[in-house]
Design an enzyme around this catalytic site. Structure first.
Site, PDB file in Angstrom:
ATOM      1  N   ARG A 115       0.843  -1.106  -0.163  1.00 24.17           N
ATOM      2  CA  ARG A 115       0.112  -0.221  -0.104  1.00 24.17           C
ATOM      3  C   ARG A 115       0.902   1.201   0.159  1.00 24.17           C
ATOM      4  O   ARG A 115       1.968   1.356   0.781  1.00 24.17           O
ATOM      5  CB  ARG A 115      -0.911  -0.006   1.159  1.00 24.17           C
ATOM      6  CG  ARG A 115      -2.313  -0.892   1.159  1.00 24.17           C
ATOM      7  CD  ARG A 115      -2.995  -0.755   2.461  1.00 24.17           C
ATOM      8  NE  ARG A 115      -2.269  -1.276   3.409  1.00 24.17           N
ATOM      9  CZ  ARG A 115      -1.741  -0.407   4.702  1.00 24.17           C
ATOM     10  NH1 ARG A 115      -1.857   0.763   4.256  1.00 24.17           N
ATOM     11  NH2 ARG A 115      -1.299  -0.799   5.586  1.00 24.17           N
ATOM     12  N   TYR A 262      -1.904  -3.704  -6.841  1.00 25.71           N
ATOM     13  CA  TYR A 262      -1.696  -4.825  -5.881  1.00 25.71           C
ATOM     14  C   TYR A 262      -2.610  -4.345  -4.548  1.00 25.71           C
ATOM     15  O   TYR A 262      -2.741  -3.172  -4.148  1.00 25.71           O
ATOM     16  CB  TYR A 262      -0.335  -4.527  -5.124  1.00 25.71           C
ATOM     17  CG  TYR A 262       0.170  -5.735  -4.264  1.00 25.71           C
ATOM     18  CD1 TYR A 262      -0.195  -6.960  -4.709  1.00 25.71           C
ATOM     19  CD2 TYR A 262       1.115  -5.488  -3.438  1.00 25.71           C
ATOM     20  CE1 TYR A 262       0.155  -8.069  -3.701  1.00 25.71           C
ATOM     21  CE2 TYR A 262       1.309  -6.542  -2.373  1.00 25.71           C
ATOM     22  CZ  TYR A 262       1.144  -7.910  -2.677  1.00 25.71           C
ATOM     23  OH  TYR A 262       1.194  -8.702  -1.692  1.00 25.71           O
ATOM     24  N   LYS A 271      -9.891  -1.630   1.970  1.00 26.57           N
ATOM     25  CA  LYS A 271      -9.292  -0.533   2.697  1.00 26.57           C
ATOM     26  C   LYS A 271      -9.990   0.744   2.093  1.00 26.57           C
ATOM     27  O   LYS A 271     -10.453   1.534   3.121  1.00 26.57           O
ATOM     28  CB  LYS A 271      -7.714  -0.018   2.898  1.00 26.57           C
ATOM     29  CG  LYS A 271      -6.874  -1.414   3.106  1.00 26.57           C
ATOM     30  CD  LYS A 271      -7.232  -1.920   4.312  1.00 26.57           C
ATOM     31  CE  LYS A 271      -6.130  -3.012   4.835  1.00 26.57           C
ATOM     32  NZ  LYS A 271      -6.769  -3.553   6.025  1.00 26.57           N
ATOM     33  N   HIS A 291     -10.597  -1.516  11.470  1.00 33.05           N
ATOM     34  CA  HIS A 291      -9.676  -2.341  11.244  1.00 33.05           C
ATOM     35  C   HIS A 291      -9.331  -3.277  12.149  1.00 33.05           C
ATOM     36  O   HIS A 291      -8.332  -3.583  13.104  1.00 33.05           O
ATOM     37  CB  HIS A 291      -8.297  -1.677  10.942  1.00 33.05           C
ATOM     38  CG  HIS A 291      -7.061  -2.453  10.037  1.00 33.05           C
ATOM     39  ND1 HIS A 291      -5.866  -1.960  10.375  1.00 33.05           N
ATOM     40  CD2 HIS A 291      -7.361  -3.401   9.430  1.00 33.05           C
ATOM     41  CE1 HIS A 291      -5.129  -2.705   9.722  1.00 33.05           C
ATOM     42  NE2 HIS A 291      -5.991  -3.723   9.089  1.00 33.05           N
ATOM     43  N   SER A 313      -1.476  -3.302  10.636  1.00 29.40           N
ATOM     44  CA  SER A 313      -1.159  -4.462   9.342  1.00 29.40           C
ATOM     45  C   SER A 313      -0.119  -5.310   9.828  1.00 29.40           C
ATOM     46  O   SER A 313       0.904  -4.876  10.251  1.00 29.40           O
ATOM     47  CB  SER A 313      -0.861  -3.508   7.895  1.00 29.40           C
ATOM     48  OG  SER A 313      -1.978  -2.568   7.930  1.00 29.40           O
ATOM     49  N   CYS A 315       0.400  -7.436  11.960  1.00 36.77           N
ATOM     50  CA  CYS A 315       0.806  -7.717  13.406  1.00 36.77           C
ATOM     51  C   CYS A 315       0.022  -8.742  14.012  1.00 36.77           C
ATOM     52  O   CYS A 315      -0.374  -9.115  15.144  1.00 36.77           O
ATOM     53  CB  CYS A 315       0.374  -6.560  14.180  1.00 36.77           C
ATOM     54  SG  CYS A 315       1.705  -5.063  13.961  1.00 36.77           S
ATOM     55  N   ASP A 338      -9.855  -9.034   9.330  1.00 36.56           N
ATOM     56  CA  ASP A 338      -9.376  -7.800   8.981  1.00 36.56           C
ATOM     57  C   ASP A 338     -10.229  -6.547   9.142  1.00 36.56           C
ATOM     58  O   ASP A 338      -9.604  -5.376   9.614  1.00 36.56           O
ATOM     59  CB  ASP A 338      -8.609  -7.636   7.349  1.00 36.56           C
ATOM     60  CG  ASP A 338      -7.729  -6.414   7.015  1.00 36.56           C
ATOM     61  OD1 ASP A 338      -7.077  -6.445   7.999  1.00 36.56           O
ATOM     62  OD2 ASP A 338      -8.038  -5.813   6.322  1.00 36.56           O
ATOM     63  N   ARG A 432       1.288 -12.204  -0.143  1.00 41.06           N
ATOM     64  CA  ARG A 432      -0.109 -12.419   0.409  1.00 41.06           C
ATOM     65  C   ARG A 432      -0.555 -13.847  -0.251  1.00 41.06           C
ATOM     66  O   ARG A 432      -0.086 -14.168  -1.569  1.00 41.06           O
ATOM     67  CB  ARG A 432      -0.911 -11.284  -0.120  1.00 41.06           C
ATOM     68  CG  ARG A 432      -0.531  -9.950   0.329  1.00 41.06           C
ATOM     69  CD  ARG A 432      -0.712  -9.896   1.942  1.00 41.06           C
ATOM     70  NE  ARG A 432      -0.198  -8.259   2.460  1.00 41.06           N
ATOM     71  CZ  ARG A 432      -1.119  -7.839   3.323  1.00 41.06           C
ATOM     72  NH1 ARG A 432      -2.008  -8.189   3.981  1.00 41.06           N
ATOM     73  NH2 ARG A 432      -0.671  -6.545   3.911  1.00 41.06           N
TER      74      ARG A 432
HETATM   75  C1  OXD Z   1      -3.330  -4.168   5.618  1.00 38.70           C
HETATM   76  C2  OXD Z   1      -3.990  -5.405   4.811  1.00 38.70           C
HETATM   77  O1  OXD Z   1      -2.213  -3.745   5.000  1.00 38.70           O
HETATM   78  O2  OXD Z   1      -4.867  -5.813   5.456  1.00 38.70           O
HETATM   79  O3  OXD Z   1      -3.934  -3.962   6.721  1.00 38.70           O
HETATM   80  O4  OXD Z   1      -3.646  -5.629   3.794  1.00 38.70           O
HETATM   81 MN    MN Z   2      -5.459  -4.945   7.411  1.00 37.62          MN
END
Ligand code: OXD
Ligand code: MN
Length: 650
Positions: A115, A262, A271, A291, A313, A315, A338, A432
């Site tokens: 991102r 991406y 998001k 989130h 993100s 974590c 998420d 991912r």
């Molecule tokens: C993030 C995701 O970056 O969930 O938080 O992809």
């Molecule tokens: Mn996320």
């Protein structure tokens, strides 16, 4: 005639509706003439023409601007998916993974891997609606970027005209949340990326029922996406990294994204919609878009409760969402990993949560059959892997995964032989897997319940090597809002940040606020009073990542985190015998965490200690952050809570 993307005959062409011809150039029109009809009849023939007028207007405007060579309205069918996959293989964007059923590996342009927070903007009439104004003009704001609506127009004009020439525009009608549900919302994304089309089909609910909902007059979020064009583009992964931009217009529920194919930059349901636009809709309508993962936990006595957890993100949200309990008798079931939309439910007088997504877009490195067997099981078929290593037996591999069998070689995410040399990982750190949530072996029976599941506790957390105890509970909701606002965590590879700097990440939402964070805190505080009688979730903070002086983790994490959840659930039941008050909140009383069977026994004293000097500095840092970054928009209750914290620490 402009080239078509590949020579494979696609049904996309026949989905083109001649009614939108007037808005196409002659050159483009020529490319659209009389394409063979490869259709097996569909239940209904989705064309631009039979879309509801408002959707059709959006598609026609997008066609006018981007000039694709053809338009395909997605119906979400298997047949359609096969054709998209076939196209992606032809374009060399993906390869088939022979080891798994219906699964593929995509390798991006190495410049398009995460991102891009610095190019993500909220565009509103008034800047202060979108982001807080720092106290001093020399301080750079770190709670989002704002752009004026005029500059947005300029940014669009500089990038979008003709950007889809020679490409198919996919029209993706999608639902966030179960289609037609009272907490769900609809979006329509147009994109020139077949990879995005295929991934959106996993991550959201795409197709016929959504169109029916739109036909019945449902409102929708407009999402325009192009991977863009640049002079040095890789044909297999077109993008425009230098000019990537992700724009949000919360005042009219629109998203415009250019230059990246991406993740959160391009799968616009995630998001952009579910969090940034979602949080602004939520603010208007009185609910919360967060989130957060959602899990159901059944105790050995058969008592089931649901909790949400907000971690930044990368974590460990996916790991907690799919936890395999180390304590016998506990069962954890996953609702989402998420995003959570939380809304007051008048029947239960609780906040109920839905997972608006339909798939997992999980970080691959570190995931294995031990750390997260349920994620591993979820990705064994119908999955798209991106930027991971490719094994010679047609599988995938990443750092942290079990060793491949003897004789198997690995090609890294850059297409080079993997040597294991330091600094040359097989998988990009933000690589991912994209897999349907329905494939998770522990998916909760109520994961698609349209009214959501009742939430008993909210956890905040982050990667904190020092000073922050394994778990503590806020004294009440207002104090909990301060705990969320004061969240900090080590930077990860999910965005463009480098290194392991401890960053402020309030509510794990720093990159995802759709509106001014000061107003966001007020909105959280308002949950106490706006619905009348309410049983709000208890708020906790957890930290699985505290280290000892040698840099070793003090807590085993993963399945053993159930021990912390067990304590939390006993607190939800108001067991007052298990708490000890500290200046930062309640921590577990000595001996109250169930550590049975844990070997070696962790050093609980260290794990639960609340070092005063550390916390004085922490409180100062939170105060500095709130005052410098949010200034006059910090709600008085939060400042009072901060003052009370400082007093408790003095
Ligand atoms: C993030 C995701 O970056 O969930 O938080 O992809
Ligand atoms: Mn996320």
């Amino acid at each position: 005639m402009p080239p078509t993307p590949t020579n494979v005959p696609f049904e996309f062409y026949s989905a083109y509706d001649s009614d939108i011809e007037p808005c196409l150039s002659n050159v483009v029109k020529a490319s659209l003439k009389k394409k063979p009809d490869y259709f097996a009849p569909r239940t209904r023939n989705f064309t631009v023409k039979n879309l509801p007028a408002s959707v059709r207007a959006f598609v026609e405007e997008s066609v006018e601007l981007c000039r694709p060579s053809d338009v395909h309205v997605m119906d979400g069918s298997e047949r359609e998916n096969k054709l998209i996959i076939e196209k992606l293989i032809n374009d060399k964007t993906i390869v088939k993974l022979t080891k798994y059923k219906n699964s593929y590996l995509a390798l991006t342009d190495p410049r398009d891997v995460a991102r891009v927070e610095s190019r993500t903007f909220i565009c509103t009439t008034n800047k202060s609606d979108a982001i807080p104004t720092p106290a001093n003009p020399s301080i750079k704001g770190s709670l989002g970027n704002w752009m004026s609506l005029q500059d947005l127009e300029k940014a669009v004009d500089e990038r979008f005209p003709n950007c889809m020439q020679g490409r198919t525009m996919f029209v993706i009608p999608f639902s966030m949340g179960p289609v037609g549900g009272p907490m769900s919302k609809i979006g329509v994304q147009v994109t020139d990326s077949p990879y995005v089309a295929a991934a959106m089909r996993i991550m959201t609910r795409v197709g016929e029922p959504v169109i029916e909902n739109l036909q019945e007059g449902a409102d929708f979020v407009k999402a325009l996406h192009s991977v863009g064009r640049s002079p040095n583009m890789i044909p297999s992964w077109p993008c425009d990294p230098e000019r990537t931009i992700i724009l949000h217009k919360p005042e009219c529920n629109e998203i415009i994204s250019y230059g990246s194919g991406y993740g959160g930059n391009s799968l616009l349901g995630k998001k952009c919609f579910a969090l940034r636009i979602g949080s602004t809709i939520a603010k208007r309508e009185g609910w919360l878009a967060e989130h957060m993962l959602i899990v159901g936990i059944t105790s050995p006595h058969g008592d089931k409760k649901y909790i949400c957890a907000a971690f930044p993100s990368a974590c460990g949200k996916t790991n907690l969402a799919m936890l395999e309990s180390a304590l016998p008798g506990y069962k954890v079931e996953c609702v989402g990993d998420d995003i959570a939309w939380l809304k007051y439910n008048a029947k239960t007088k609780m906040l109920h949560a839905i997972n608006p997504e339909a798939g997992f877009f999980g970080v691959a490195p570190g995931t294995n059959w031990k750390t997260n067997p349920n994620a591993m099981a979820s990705m064994q078929e119908n999955s798209i892997f991106t930027n991971v290593g490719h094994t010679s037996d047609g599988g995938v591999w990443w750092e942290g995964m079990e060793k491949p069998a003897e004789g198997i070689t690995i090609t890294d995410w850059l297409g080079k032989p993997y040597t294991g040399k330091a600094g040359h990982p097989a998988a990009h750190p933000n690589s991912r897997f994209t897999s349907p949530a329905s494939q998770c072996p522990i998916i909760d029976p109520l994961w698609e319940a349209s009214e959501g599941v009742p939430i008993s506790a909210i956890l905040f957390g982050g990667r904190r090597p020092e000073g922050v105890p394994l778990v503590y509970e806020s004294f009440d909701w207002e104090h909990g809002v301060l705990v969320g606002a004061g969240m900090r965590s080590e930077a990860t590879a999910a965005a463009e940040h480098r290194g392991k700097e401890i960053m402020h990440d309030p509510f794990a939402m720093r990159p995802f606020f759709g509106y001014n964070f000061g107003h966001y805190m007020s909105h959280w505080l308002s949950q106490q009073t706006r619905h009348g009688e309410i049983k709000l979730p208890k708020i906790f903070h957890v930290n699985w990542f505290r280290k000892d002086a040698d840099g070793k983790f003090l807590w085993p994490g993963f399945g053993d985190n159930i021990r912390v959840l067990d304590w939390i659930l006993r607190r939800v039941d108001n067991d007052c015998s298990i708490i000890e008050a500290t200046p930062i909140g309640y921590v577990p009383k000595e001996g109250s965490l169930n550590l049975e069977g844990l070997s070696p026994q962790p050093d609980m004293k260290k794990l639960l200690s609340v070092p005063k000097d550390f916390w004085k500095k922490e409180a100062e840092s939170i105060e500095k952050y709130l005052k410098e970054q949010i200034d006059k928009d910090v709600p008085a209750q939060v400042l009072n809570q901060l003052q009370a914290l400082k007093e408790r620490l003095s």
